[in-house]
Write an enzyme that holds these catalytic residues in place. Structure first.
Site, PDB file in Angstrom:
ATOM      1  N   HIS A   1       0.818  -1.203   0.000  1.00  0.00           N
ATOM      2  CA  HIS A   1       0.000   0.000   0.000  1.00  0.00           C
ATOM      3  C   HIS A   1       0.859   1.263   0.000  1.00  0.00           C
ATOM      4  O   HIS A   1       2.063   1.193   0.226  1.00  0.00           O
ATOM      5  CB  HIS A   1      -0.999   0.017   1.168  1.00  0.00           C
ATOM      6  CG  HIS A   1      -0.374   0.094   2.522  1.00  0.00           C
ATOM      7  ND1 HIS A   1       0.216  -0.985   3.147  1.00  0.00           N
ATOM      8  CD2 HIS A   1      -0.240   1.124   3.385  1.00  0.00           C
ATOM      9  CE1 HIS A   1       0.664  -0.624   4.334  1.00  0.00           C
ATOM     10  NE2 HIS A   1       0.407   0.665   4.505  1.00  0.00           N
TER      11      HIS A   1
ATOM     12  N   GLN B   1       5.200   3.984   9.311  1.00  0.00           N
ATOM     13  CA  GLN B   1       4.566   2.816   8.690  1.00  0.00           C
ATOM     14  C   GLN B   1       5.595   1.753   8.318  1.00  0.00           C
ATOM     15  O   GLN B   1       5.283   0.586   8.313  1.00  0.00           O
ATOM     16  CB  GLN B   1       3.759   3.246   7.446  1.00  0.00           C
ATOM     17  CG  GLN B   1       2.475   3.938   7.804  1.00  0.00           C
ATOM     18  CD  GLN B   1       1.583   3.062   8.649  1.00  0.00           C
ATOM     19  OE1 GLN B   1       1.148   2.000   8.238  1.00  0.00           O
ATOM     20  NE2 GLN B   1       1.331   3.490   9.882  1.00  0.00           N
TER      21      GLN B   1
ATOM     22  N   TYR C   1       3.046   9.477  11.774  1.00  0.00           N
ATOM     23  CA  TYR C   1       2.329   8.221  11.533  1.00  0.00           C
ATOM     24  C   TYR C   1       2.750   7.621  10.195  1.00  0.00           C
ATOM     25  O   TYR C   1       3.047   6.431  10.098  1.00  0.00           O
ATOM     26  CB  TYR C   1       0.818   8.465  11.563  1.00  0.00           C
ATOM     27  CG  TYR C   1       0.022   7.273  11.111  1.00  0.00           C
ATOM     28  CD1 TYR C   1      -0.201   6.201  11.962  1.00  0.00           C
ATOM     29  CD2 TYR C   1      -0.491   7.200   9.818  1.00  0.00           C
ATOM     30  CE1 TYR C   1      -0.920   5.094  11.547  1.00  0.00           C
ATOM     31  CE2 TYR C   1      -1.213   6.104   9.392  1.00  0.00           C
ATOM     32  CZ  TYR C   1      -1.425   5.054  10.261  1.00  0.00           C
ATOM     33  OH  TYR C   1      -2.126   3.958   9.840  1.00  0.00           O
TER      34      TYR C   1
ATOM     35  N   HIS D   1       0.986   5.428   1.342  1.00  0.00           N
ATOM     36  CA  HIS D   1       0.486   6.515   2.187  1.00  0.00           C
ATOM     37  C   HIS D   1       0.968   7.828   1.584  1.00  0.00           C
ATOM     38  O   HIS D   1       2.148   7.959   1.232  1.00  0.00           O
ATOM     39  CB  HIS D   1       1.058   6.430   3.608  1.00  0.00           C
ATOM     40  CG  HIS D   1       0.427   5.401   4.455  1.00  0.00           C
ATOM     41  ND1 HIS D   1      -0.679   5.648   5.226  1.00  0.00           N
ATOM     42  CD2 HIS D   1       0.745   4.106   4.657  1.00  0.00           C
ATOM     43  CE1 HIS D   1      -1.008   4.550   5.876  1.00  0.00           C
ATOM     44  NE2 HIS D   1      -0.158   3.593   5.543  1.00  0.00           N
TER      45      HIS D   1
END
Length: 162
Positions: free
Chosen positions: A92, A159, A155, A94
């Site tokens: 994924h 990850q 944040y 971000h």
């Protein structure tokens, strides 16, 4: 709106002055929020966007991740979006980005996913054999107006550690 022109808006009891570069409250001069503007809108629209490859396959590895970052950066520059933070995981992505609300986060996400899918599949043919298309049609998006920007950045940076 010229750099010396201000727009005043009543917000609660204290008057708030909206300047081209910042917001300040006369009683709290140390409180500053950055704003951008185009010809007719003054804005601060920061979004946390997450999307993943089809079937959440871990294909963003072996140079694909590095090239994907380059593509995202070039699309953001081209569309005048400020890329604040970016992290690519094997399954994924971000993204923390600020974009003009009149252009819209949906157009930016579509442009990034479309261009990156086309270029990555051309440059890495093994992606074509693993997936019918690189990205899912869906993505997660959230405004970050309520959370401190540094918390969201931290944040996203963390990850890789999870």
């Amino acid at each position: 709106m010229g750099p010396s022109r201000r727009v005043f808006a009543g917000h609660g009891i204290l008057p708030v002055a909206l300047d081209r570069g910042s917001l300040y409250n006369d009683s709290m001069s140390s409180y500053t929020i950055s704003y951008k503007s185009n010809n007719n809108v003054v804005y601060s629209c920061k979004y946390h966007v997450v999307w993943c490859p089809k079937y959440r396959r871990g294909v963003l590895v072996s140079g694909v991740d590095t090239r994907l970052k380059e593509i995202i950066q070039s699309v953001c520059i081209e569309l005048r979006a400020d890329l604040l933070e970016l992290e690519v995981m094997p399954d994924h992505v971000h993204l923390l980005v600020e974009i003009d609300p009149q252009y819209g986060i949906h157009r930016l996400a579509r442009a990034i996913k479309g261009r990156s899918s086309r270029l990555l599949r051309q440059e890495h043919p093994w992606l074509k054999s693993r997936l019918p298309s690189l990205w899912t049609h869906s993505y997660f998006v959230s405004t970050v107006g309520g959370a401190p920007l540094e918390v969201i950045k931290q944040y996203i940076e963390n990850q890789k550690l999870v």
